[in-house]
Design an enzyme around this catalytic site. Structure first.
Site, PDB file in Angstrom:
ATOM      1  N   ASP A 269       2.680   3.222  -0.952  1.00 54.65           N
ATOM      2  CA  ASP A 269       1.514   2.393  -1.288  1.00 54.65           C
ATOM      3  C   ASP A 269       1.108   1.559  -0.070  1.00 54.65           C
ATOM      4  O   ASP A 269       1.658   0.491   0.173  1.00 54.65           O
ATOM      5  CB  ASP A 269       1.861   1.487  -2.479  1.00 54.65           C
ATOM      6  CG  ASP A 269       0.678   0.616  -2.906  1.00 54.65           C
ATOM      7  OD1 ASP A 269      -0.456   0.882  -2.449  1.00 54.65           O
ATOM      8  OD2 ASP A 269       0.897  -0.321  -3.704  1.00 54.65           O
ATOM      9  N   LYS A 276      -2.631  -3.265   2.750  1.00 53.30           N
ATOM     10  CA  LYS A 276      -1.611  -4.322   2.674  1.00 53.30           C
ATOM     11  C   LYS A 276      -1.320  -4.860   4.068  1.00 53.30           C
ATOM     12  O   LYS A 276      -1.480  -4.133   5.057  1.00 53.30           O
ATOM     13  CB  LYS A 276      -0.303  -3.741   2.105  1.00 53.30           C
ATOM     14  CG  LYS A 276      -0.313  -3.489   0.620  1.00 53.30           C
ATOM     15  CD  LYS A 276       1.059  -3.005   0.155  1.00 53.30           C
ATOM     16  CE  LYS A 276       1.067  -2.698  -1.331  1.00 53.30           C
ATOM     17  NZ  LYS A 276       0.852  -3.861  -2.197  1.00 53.30           N
ATOM     18  N   ASP A 287       7.682   2.396  -4.251  1.00 58.51           N
ATOM     19  CA  ASP A 287       6.638   2.262  -5.264  1.00 58.51           C
ATOM     20  C   ASP A 287       6.603   3.464  -6.227  1.00 58.51           C
ATOM     21  O   ASP A 287       5.772   3.529  -7.122  1.00 58.51           O
ATOM     22  CB  ASP A 287       5.275   2.065  -4.591  1.00 58.51           C
ATOM     23  CG  ASP A 287       4.323   1.235  -5.445  1.00 58.51           C
ATOM     24  OD1 ASP A 287       4.811   0.523  -6.335  1.00 58.51           O
ATOM     25  OD2 ASP A 287       3.106   1.319  -5.220  1.00 58.51           O
ATOM     26  N   ASP A 346      -5.688  -1.527  -3.928  1.00 59.93           N
ATOM     27  CA  ASP A 346      -4.244  -1.768  -3.979  1.00 59.93           C
ATOM     28  C   ASP A 346      -3.740  -1.943  -5.415  1.00 59.93           C
ATOM     29  O   ASP A 346      -2.538  -1.960  -5.656  1.00 59.93           O
ATOM     30  CB  ASP A 346      -3.913  -3.007  -3.131  1.00 59.93           C
ATOM     31  CG  ASP A 346      -2.438  -3.122  -2.791  1.00 59.93           C
ATOM     32  OD1 ASP A 346      -1.707  -2.122  -2.990  1.00 59.93           O
ATOM     33  OD2 ASP A 346      -2.031  -4.196  -2.310  1.00 59.93           O
ATOM     34  N   ARG A 350      -1.874   1.116 -11.930  1.00 58.59           N
ATOM     35  CA  ARG A 350      -2.471   1.149 -13.272  1.00 58.59           C
ATOM     36  C   ARG A 350      -3.470   2.301 -13.395  1.00 58.59           C
ATOM     37  O   ARG A 350      -3.677   2.841 -14.487  1.00 58.59           O
ATOM     38  CB  ARG A 350      -3.121  -0.205 -13.585  1.00 58.59           C
ATOM     39  CG  ARG A 350      -4.256  -0.584 -12.682  1.00 58.59           C
ATOM     40  CD  ARG A 350      -4.563  -2.067 -12.698  1.00 58.59           C
ATOM     41  NE  ARG A 350      -3.594  -2.863 -11.941  1.00 58.59           N
ATOM     42  CZ  ARG A 350      -3.613  -4.178 -11.838  1.00 58.59           C
ATOM     43  NH1 ARG A 350      -4.548  -4.877 -12.449  1.00 58.59           N
ATOM     44  NH2 ARG A 350      -2.713  -4.816 -11.119  1.00 58.59           N
TER      45      ARG A 350
END
Ligand code: BES
Ligand code: MN
Ligand code: ZN
Length: 499
Positions: A269, A276, A287, A346, A350
């Site tokens: 990720d 990030k 992740d 990011d 979900r």
């Protein structure tokens, strides 16, 4: 590391490099310790007398043996055992390994005399062995220059107890679960250039060897199914996104509706276009931790031939920035038909789970569905690292079952609320919802998002961002991948869903 169980016999134990005997909370040696003390002219009681050793649980005192006994003797405190938990018993075994793993010991004999406890003595003996194996794990395939004296040396742990046969039998299914824990830790430990969506699928395919049925969806199939939410996350990556499905049909009742486990498998990720910060970004190889828990649990269930039907579904994607990556402001359509405005690329986990959850309930009609995900940094702010995972559920009974399995195994979980007020935070002016809420309650608004894709199937979400990876050594794992979750799910299933 080999585990053996044997009847208590001091003469037999002498073949080991080191013999462990226990001391109660009043600094009194248990039976085998007393025998060894007599044999060695009182060297054990003298050692206790001339030290600060207090007999607290897990406290140890090492004695270099004389010509009359074993080469080395470890006195280990038991502390209060009247009320002992599974995790505490495991920590006794794990602690012994943690303290002596690289000390040159090859054979360790642990002499466990019967004690007066709420736990069965054979169970305590088996759990000591479990703890030893949990702590004995190491991921060192990429360390090529480690000096000899830093390498683990323990080859065999022999647990000696009054009923070795029963202890050995109890250990068998626990060991199957440990094999699941080991797989979970291996997957999480591997870097993202080794485990990515394409190679991950190959590892999962090998689980047919355990008796699981495996099915893989590629991007074409997922496009056909309308999984725009999951596909959007992976579109900036060179690697093809996948969903992997693992089936275990262990129930006698072939028509029994399955339990479904769903995992977030973001193999790396970066944050995507909402990149990030660089510091600590290497951690985002974990992740895929939620998916690794699902894969490890499926192995555990298959290896102990659990009498239950379980489906494991993992969404495997890599979240990368590129000329083809998803942008903030994009709107995607999920398999459920609901549209999502991407506010932050990011908040990708979900988006992966939205389609994985919808697909799972649609395709397999599960009686219950639990997802696991390293979903939010906010859960670490709420509950800290290495402590509790965050539990969210639309179903009180299910939440209670999971909480209890957490207390019993030590993979603890703490429930947080879901309500309509939090749900409003993810309404979007342009689509059915947006992929993040406001500043507050980040873990809860993420869970509310997932809830919109469960179609009212009894469901729980476990946010494991704080617990799959540890910066500290403990009595049951070395820093790195903890293996959290496999024992939690295995226990939850065996307590509530088996024939
Ligand atoms: N994978 C991260 C969550 C995470 C952070 C796990 C730190 C473990 C350690 C997740 O995809 C993420 O980036 N979440 C964002 C959500 C935000 C953009 C709404 C977060 O938590 O900052
Ligand atoms: Mn993210
Ligand atoms: Zn993530």
């Amino acid at each position: 590391m080999d585990i053996k169980f044997q009847e208590l016999d001091l003469d037999n134990s002498a073949a080991s490099d080191v013999v462990v005997v226990f001391v109660d909370e009043n600094k009194k040696l248990l039976a085998t310790g007393q025998k060894l003390d007599a044999k060695t002219d009182g060297s054990l009681s003298r050692a206790i007398e001339h030290s600060h050793f207090r007999g607290k649980r897990g406290e140890t005192l090492t004695i270099i043996g004389s010509s009359k006994g074993p080469k080395r003797i470890i006195l280990c405190g038991l502390g209060k055992v009247k009320k002992l938990s599974q995790r505490q018993a495991e920590e006794i075994g794990g602690g012994l390994i943690a303290g002596h793993q690289t000390g040159g010991i090859k054979q360790m004999a642990i002499c466990f005399d019967d004690v007066d406890s709420n736990m069965d003595n054979a169970d305590i003996a088996a759990r000591i062995a479990v703890g030893a194996r949990l702590r004995g794990y190491r991921f060192d395939k990429y360390r090529t220059k480690e000096p000899e004296h830093k390498k683990p040396t323990i080859e065999t742990v022999t647990v000696m107890c009054s009923d070795a046969k029963t202890a050995g039998e109890r250990f068998q299914p626990m060991n199957s679960v440990l094999e699941g824990v080991y797989l979970t830790r291996d997957l999480i430990s591997e870097p993202a250039n080794v485990i990515h969506p394409e190679s991950y699928v190959e590892v999962i395919k090998q689980l047919v060897g355990d008796g699981l049925e495996i099915e893989i969806l590629g991007e074409k199939e997922m496009e056909k199914l309308g999984m725009g939410s999951l596909l959007g996350v992976g579109q900036g990556s060179e690697k093809e996104s996948h969903i992997a499905i693992m089936k275990w049909n262990g129930s006698k009742n072939k028509d029994e509706q399955p339990v479904a486990l769903v995992g977030k498998g973001v193999t790396f990720d970066t944050g995507g276009i909402s990149l990030k910060p660089g510091a600590g970004m290497e951690e985002m190889k974990f992740d895929m931790g939620g998916s690794a828990i699902v894969v490890g649990t499926m192995r555990a269930l298959a290896r102990r031939k659990a009498p239950v039907n379980v489906i494991g579904v993992v969404g495997l994607v890599e979240n990368m920035p590129s000329g083809n990556a998803q942008r903030p402001g994009d709107v995607v359509t999920s398999m459920s038909g609901q549209t999502i405005e991407i506010i932050n690329t990011d908040a990708e986990g979900r988006l992966v789970l939205a389609d994985a959850l919808w697909y799972t309930q649609q395709e397999f009609k599960p009686q219950v569905m639990v997802d696991l995900a390293t979903l939010t940094g906010a859960i670490i702010v709420t509950l800290g690292e290495d402590q509790y995972s965050g539990l969210f559920s639309s179903d009180d009974k299910l939440a209670e079952q999971l909480h209890k399995a957490g207390e019993d195994t030590g993979d603890k979980t703490w429930r947080l609320p879901l309500t309509d007020e939090y749900d409003e935070a993810i309404n979007s002016p342009i689509a059915d919802m947006k992929n993040m809420g406001g500043r507050g309650a980040g873990s809860i608004t993420a869970a509310q998002f997932l809830k919109r894709f469960t179609n009212d199937v009894p469901w729980a979400h476990i946010d494991v961002a704080g617990v799959v990876w540890s910066k500290k050594n403990t009595k049951i794992y070395e820093k790195g991948a903890t293996g959290y979750g496999v024992r939690l799910l295995d226990r939850w299933i065996s307590d509530n869903y088996e024939d």
